[in-house]
Enzyme design. Structure first.
Site, PDB file in Angstrom:
ATOM      1  N   ASP A   1     -20.653  -5.219 -52.702  1.00  0.00           N
ATOM      2  CA  ASP A   1     -21.329  -5.400 -53.986  1.00  0.00           C
ATOM      3  C   ASP A   1     -20.632  -4.573 -55.058  1.00  0.00           C
ATOM      4  O   ASP A   1     -20.965  -3.410 -55.293  1.00  0.00           O
ATOM      5  CB  ASP A   1     -22.802  -4.977 -53.882  1.00  0.00           C
ATOM      6  CG  ASP A   1     -23.609  -5.931 -53.020  1.00  0.00           C
ATOM      7  OD1 ASP A   1     -23.086  -7.011 -52.687  1.00  0.00           O
ATOM      8  OD2 ASP A   1     -24.755  -5.600 -52.665  1.00  0.00           O
TER       9      ASP A   1
ATOM     10  N   LYS B   1     -20.410 -10.118 -46.597  1.00  0.00           N
ATOM     11  CA  LYS B   1     -21.617 -10.532 -47.320  1.00  0.00           C
ATOM     12  C   LYS B   1     -21.397 -10.297 -48.808  1.00  0.00           C
ATOM     13  O   LYS B   1     -21.052  -9.195 -49.225  1.00  0.00           O
ATOM     14  CB  LYS B   1     -22.834  -9.747 -46.833  1.00  0.00           C
ATOM     15  CG  LYS B   1     -24.144 -10.175 -47.507  1.00  0.00           C
ATOM     16  CD  LYS B   1     -25.347  -9.487 -46.875  1.00  0.00           C
ATOM     17  CE  LYS B   1     -25.577  -8.091 -47.405  1.00  0.00           C
ATOM     18  NZ  LYS B   1     -26.057  -8.052 -48.810  1.00  0.00           N
TER      19      LYS B   1
ATOM     20  N   LYS C   1     -30.423 -15.472 -51.137  1.00  0.00           N
ATOM     21  CA  LYS C   1     -31.885 -15.365 -51.010  1.00  0.00           C
ATOM     22  C   LYS C   1     -32.615 -16.440 -51.824  1.00  0.00           C
ATOM     23  O   LYS C   1     -33.438 -16.154 -52.685  1.00  0.00           O
ATOM     24  CB  LYS C   1     -32.375 -13.971 -51.422  1.00  0.00           C
ATOM     25  CG  LYS C   1     -31.840 -12.835 -50.552  1.00  0.00           C
ATOM     26  CD  LYS C   1     -32.468 -11.496 -50.946  1.00  0.00           C
ATOM     27  CE  LYS C   1     -31.967 -10.369 -50.059  1.00  0.00           C
ATOM     28  NZ  LYS C   1     -30.598  -9.928 -50.407  1.00  0.00           N
TER      29      LYS C   1
ATOM     30  N   ILE D   1     -38.440 -24.443 -54.507  1.00  0.00           N
ATOM     31  CA  ILE D   1     -38.729 -25.686 -53.796  1.00  0.00           C
ATOM     32  C   ILE D   1     -37.422 -26.367 -53.388  1.00  0.00           C
ATOM     33  O   ILE D   1     -36.358 -26.085 -53.954  1.00  0.00           O
ATOM     34  CB  ILE D   1     -39.596 -26.638 -54.644  1.00  0.00           C
ATOM     35  CG1 ILE D   1     -38.880 -27.010 -55.948  1.00  0.00           C
ATOM     36  CG2 ILE D   1     -40.961 -26.020 -54.919  1.00  0.00           C
ATOM     37  CD1 ILE D   1     -39.554 -28.129 -56.718  1.00  0.00           C
TER      38      ILE D   1
ATOM     39  N   ASN E   1     -35.943 -29.277 -53.805  1.00  0.00           N
ATOM     40  CA  ASN E   1     -35.110 -29.982 -54.768  1.00  0.00           C
ATOM     41  C   ASN E   1     -34.322 -29.022 -55.653  1.00  0.00           C
ATOM     42  O   ASN E   1     -33.165 -29.262 -55.994  1.00  0.00           O
ATOM     43  CB  ASN E   1     -35.977 -30.896 -55.632  1.00  0.00           C
ATOM     44  CG  ASN E   1     -35.151 -31.848 -56.464  1.00  0.00           C
ATOM     45  OD1 ASN E   1     -34.344 -32.601 -55.925  1.00  0.00           O
ATOM     46  ND2 ASN E   1     -35.324 -31.807 -57.776  1.00  0.00           N
TER      47      ASN E   1
END
EC number: 4.1.1.23
Length: 261
Positions: free
Chosen positions: A34, A56, A90, A94, A96
């Site tokens: 990061d 990651k 993360k 929903i 779509n």
């Protein structure tokens, strides 16, 4: 059971590849890189590459991100050092919406990241949406981790929430490869072999001022972790990433071998 033995029986091509890679390189270390510039990002990954099975990313914190300037060199490093890529996105919307977030926008995550992750808060539709995006975007296999538990102080991801997230993971044996969790999530009696990846692992520090809590390598591997996720322990506070990469790789592998005995 060894990583290679698990790979032979695993239904997910992504998990198979990762487990075999881990045995080949003798590492269960995931580097969490990061940083805010592409140059530092790529430099650190090049130094850590020989010691890791997975990198990651939080790709959206890179100030000078570009697909050609950031992602293409990242993919070259993955090939050079034989590691896989996990974008720690993360997802939490929903089906779509996450479908578009995963495949499109500036980052086009589904094109380059072997693995991503999602919260279970919106239900099983999130798994379906992400899987559809992967299938429509690339012919390369992709995998999803569900966020079952977190390492931060005061996290709400425990108890019934964790149990419900495990139930969502059962909806797709091939695409859902495992969990971000602090311990083994079971499932073997139902034919699942989930990979457990654990953040908040440290050999030196016990935590930070923003609520992160660190556990030792031996502690997490003994409670079911397959892959240790380490960030600042590898390069923060003036640490040498090559020295620390080797140190964490060796500690993780030793703990895994102890678990096999």
């Amino acid at each position: 059971m060894s990583y290679t033995a698990r790979a032979a029986k695993h239904p997910s091509p992504v998990a198979q590849r990762l487990l075999r890679l881990m045995d080949t390189k003798k590492t269960n270390l995931c580097a969490s890189v990061d940083v805010k510039t592409t140059a530092e990002f790529l430099s650190l990954i090049d130094k850590l590459g020989p010691y890791i099975c997975l990198v990651k990313t939080h790709i959206d914190i890179i100030d000078d991100f570009s697909f050609d300037g950031t992602i293409k060199p990242l993919l070259e490093l993955a090939k050079k050092h034989n590691f896989m890529i996990f974008e720690d996105r993360k997802f939490a919307d929903i089906g779509n919406t996450v479908k578009s977030q995963y495949s499109g926008g500036v980052y086009k995550i589904a094109q380059w990241s072997d693995i991503t992750n999602a919260h279970g808060i919106t239900g099983a539709g999130i798994v379906n949406g992400l899987k559809e995006a992967a299938q429509e975007t690339t012919s390369e296999p992709r995998g999803l981790l569900m966020l079952a538990e977190l390492s931060s102080k005061g996290s709400l991801a425990y108890g019934e929430y964790t149990e419900k997230t495990v139930e969502i993971a059962k909806s797709d044996k091939e695409f859902v490869v495992g969990f971000i969790a602090q311990r083994d999530m079971g499932g073997r009696d139902e034919g699942f072999d989930w990979l457990i990846m654990t953040p908040g692992v440290g050999l030196d520090d016990k935590g930070d001022a923003l609520g992160q809590q660190y556990r030792t390598v031996n502690e997490v591997i003994s409670t079911g972790t397959d892959i240790i996720i380490v960030g600042r322990g590898l390069f923060g506070k003036g640490r040498d990433p090559e020295v620390e990469g080797k140190r964490y790789r060796d500690a993780g592998w030793k703990a895994y071998q102890k678990r096999l005995q």
